[in-house]
Design an enzyme around this catalytic site. Structure first.
Site, PDB file in Angstrom:
ATOM      1  CB  CYS A  60      54.345  17.659  33.382  1.00 49.08           C
ATOM      2  SG  CYS A  60      55.099  17.031  34.864  1.00 49.08           S
ATOM      3  CD  GLU A  61      52.018  22.078  29.811  1.00 50.84           C
ATOM      4  OE1 GLU A  61      51.930  22.010  28.564  1.00 50.84           O
ATOM      5  OE2 GLU A  61      51.043  22.023  30.575  1.00 50.84           O
ATOM      6  N   PRO A  88      56.607  53.609  29.463  1.00 51.88           N
ATOM      7  CG  PRO A  88      58.712  54.467  30.078  1.00 51.88           C
ATOM      8  CD  PRO A  88      57.258  54.857  29.923  1.00 51.88           C
TER       9      PRO A  88
HETATM   10  C1  LIG Z   1      52.080  46.862  28.675  1.00 53.62           C
HETATM   11  C2  LIG Z   1      51.724  48.273  28.475  1.00 53.62           C
HETATM   12  C3  LIG Z   1      52.725  49.257  28.454  1.00 53.62           C
HETATM   13  C4  LIG Z   1      54.190  48.944  28.545  1.00 53.62           C
HETATM   14  O1  LIG Z   1      54.699  48.314  27.405  1.00 53.62           O
HETATM   15  P1  LIG Z   1      56.260  47.999  27.304  1.00 53.62           P
HETATM   16  O2  LIG Z   1      56.398  47.284  26.030  1.00 53.62           O
HETATM   17  O3  LIG Z   1      56.623  47.159  28.473  1.00 53.62           O
HETATM   18  O4  LIG Z   1      56.980  49.310  27.312  1.00 53.62           O
HETATM   19  C5  LIG Z   1      52.321  50.572  28.342  1.00 53.62           C
HETATM   20  N1  LIG Z   1      51.012  50.914  28.226  1.00 53.62           N
HETATM   21  C6  LIG Z   1      50.027  50.001  28.233  1.00 53.62           C
HETATM   22  C7  LIG Z   1      48.618  50.420  28.121  1.00 53.62           C
HETATM   23  C8  LIG Z   1      50.354  48.647  28.359  1.00 53.62           C
HETATM   24  O5  LIG Z   1      49.372  47.739  28.348  1.00 53.62           O
END
Ligand SMILES: *Cc1c(COP(=O)(O)O)cnc(C)c1O
Length: 417
Positions: A343-344, A275
């Site tokens: 500037c976008e 996570p």
């Molecule tokens: C970005 C990523 C996560 C985390 O995803 P969340 O949506 O932030 O929980 C976990 N594993 C991999 C391989 C990722 O690229």
């Protein structure tokens, strides 16, 4: 909405500190993270997974400040990294390398060597060429590389297309229909130890069905491999659980675990989760100051001192993020687009919001703790902003605002001919 900001009397506070104090003391713009909120979010994962053998690997890319990593390392977190830079951050923060899983579609041999040297838990291998390179690299340094294949289970995470990663047409992982063959190759390689399987189907999921479908696909593969004599020790279901930015109804971790439980009954594999957002997003805010109020046609603009280079999510994903005044006593006086000075035309933080503001007032963007600072840049030669960690009544500066010297560090004029 879950938020790390509370209103007490006529003050908005993070933990024990008024937001006004943070921004007056640290300057604007600035990110502020609640240490308690980060810890609580991690501890709810620990509680939800308590009944089984597990490892929670926080996804470093969502917020990689070393004080954030330190907070999580202290609580026993593992880490999901996607580069050698993230690995060094984890080590610097006191993280345990044996709890690190390494994801990413194109790890270089140098990155592999460093990860082998410090002894990470597992490489999440995303292609056959990566597997061959890892085998060769590990042999050169006399190590055995622990490997999990990142499979692509072809489930639709039903999230924004930019953050959906588990479909056949995405660049991530190995097609699940090829995975069995690739595992057999891996099992033959001298410097590879097959230890697990993983997937990560996307980010900001607000429905648990895709996770459950993905796990079902993984388990079919795991059982087929076991029959062929390849025994896996862990199942990594990735990250991706969504958070509430506006009015999304996000499944609780408990309901997620309850839905997984029947599938995992009687299984001995360690469950790994990765996570990111669900640990840091709602633990952080971005503080800013209104510089200019102007009207173009029928539209009111509040031009603030933060911009898309500081917080890219609205510009990149058209993401909705809550924005409020730091002062509490206002009744709304108009509808504004809150925009930055870059500037976008895509440089906006919030559109069509009812706010009562004057030039000089402070605002804060909620749920800014994930994919905020880590996606920031120096576009328009804007120094990256300060980051602070709030711990009870304390304000810790955890990254100094960049200076003008920082902006040109490493650059050089050429000799004139
Ligand atoms: C970005 C990523 C996560 C985390 O995803 P969340 O949506 O932030 O929980 C976990 N594993 C991999 C391989 C990722 O690229």
């Amino acid at each position: 909405m879950h938020s790390s900001v509370k209103t007490v009397g006529n003050q908005r506070i993070m933990e024990q500190v008024p937001l006004k104090t943070i921004v007056e003391q640290q300057g604007s713009p600035c990110y502020a993270y609640s240490k308690a909120a980060i810890s609580d979010n991690f501890l709810s994962y620990q509680r939800a997974l308590a009944s089984r053998d597990h490892l929670i690997c926080y996804a470093v890319k969502s917020n990689s400040n070393i004080a954030v990593l330190q907070t999580l390392a202290k609580l026993g977190a593992g880490f999901d990294i996607v580069s050698a830079g993230e690995l060094e951050r984890v080590l610097m923060a006191g993280g345990d390398p044996t709890k690190v899983v390494y994801s990413g579609v194109a790890k270089t041999a140098d990155e592999m060597r460093r990860a082998l040297e410090v002894g990470i838990h597992c490489f999440n291998v995303e292609s056959e060429s990566e597997l061959r390179l890892l085998n060769k690299t590990a042999a050169e340094v006399n190590k055995i590389a622990p490997v999990s294949l990142r499979v692509n289970p072809d489930v639709d995470a039903k999230t924004h297309p930019y953050i959906s990663t588990g479909l056949k047409e995405n660049k991530f992982g190995i097609d699940i229909s090829r995975a069995f063959d690739v595992y057999q190759q891996a099992a033959q390689m001298d410097s590879i130890a097959v230890v697990g399987v993983d997937c990560h189907i996307g980010s900001q999921l607000t429905d648990i069905t895709p996770f459950i479908d993905a796990m079902k696909h993984l388990l079919v593969l795991v059982d087929r491999l076991a029959d062929a004599g390849i025994k896996l020790h862990h199942l990594d279901i990735g990250g991706g659980l969504g958070v509430c930015y506006q009015n999304e109804v996000v499944p609780s971790l408990e309901s997620y675990m309850d839905a997984l439980a029947p599938l995992l009954e009687g299984r001995t594999e360690t469950l790994i989760m990765e996570p990111g957002r669900s640990i840091t997003a709602n633990a952080g805010i971005l503080l800013m100051q209104v510089q200019v109020i102007k009207k173009n046609g029928d539209k009111n603009f509040a031009v603030v001192d933060a911009a898309m280079n500081d917080m890219l999510r609205p510009a990149l994903y058209d993401a909705w993020m809550d924005i409020n005044t730091v002062a509490t006593e206002c009744e709304h006086n108009a509808i504004y687009d809150v925009v930055g000075p870059v500037c976008e035309t895509g440089d906006f933080l919030a559109k069509d919001r009812a706010l009562s503001i004057s030039e000089g007032d402070y605002l804060y963007l909620s749920s800014a703790g994930a994919y905020g600072f880590t996606m920031s840049s120096n576009y328009n030669s804007r120094p990256r902003v300060a980051e602070v960690m709030i711990d009870n009544e304390k304000i810790h500066l955890v990254r100094a605002r960049e200076t003008l010297e920082d902006l040109v560090r490493g650059e050089q004029l050429i000799e004139e001919s």
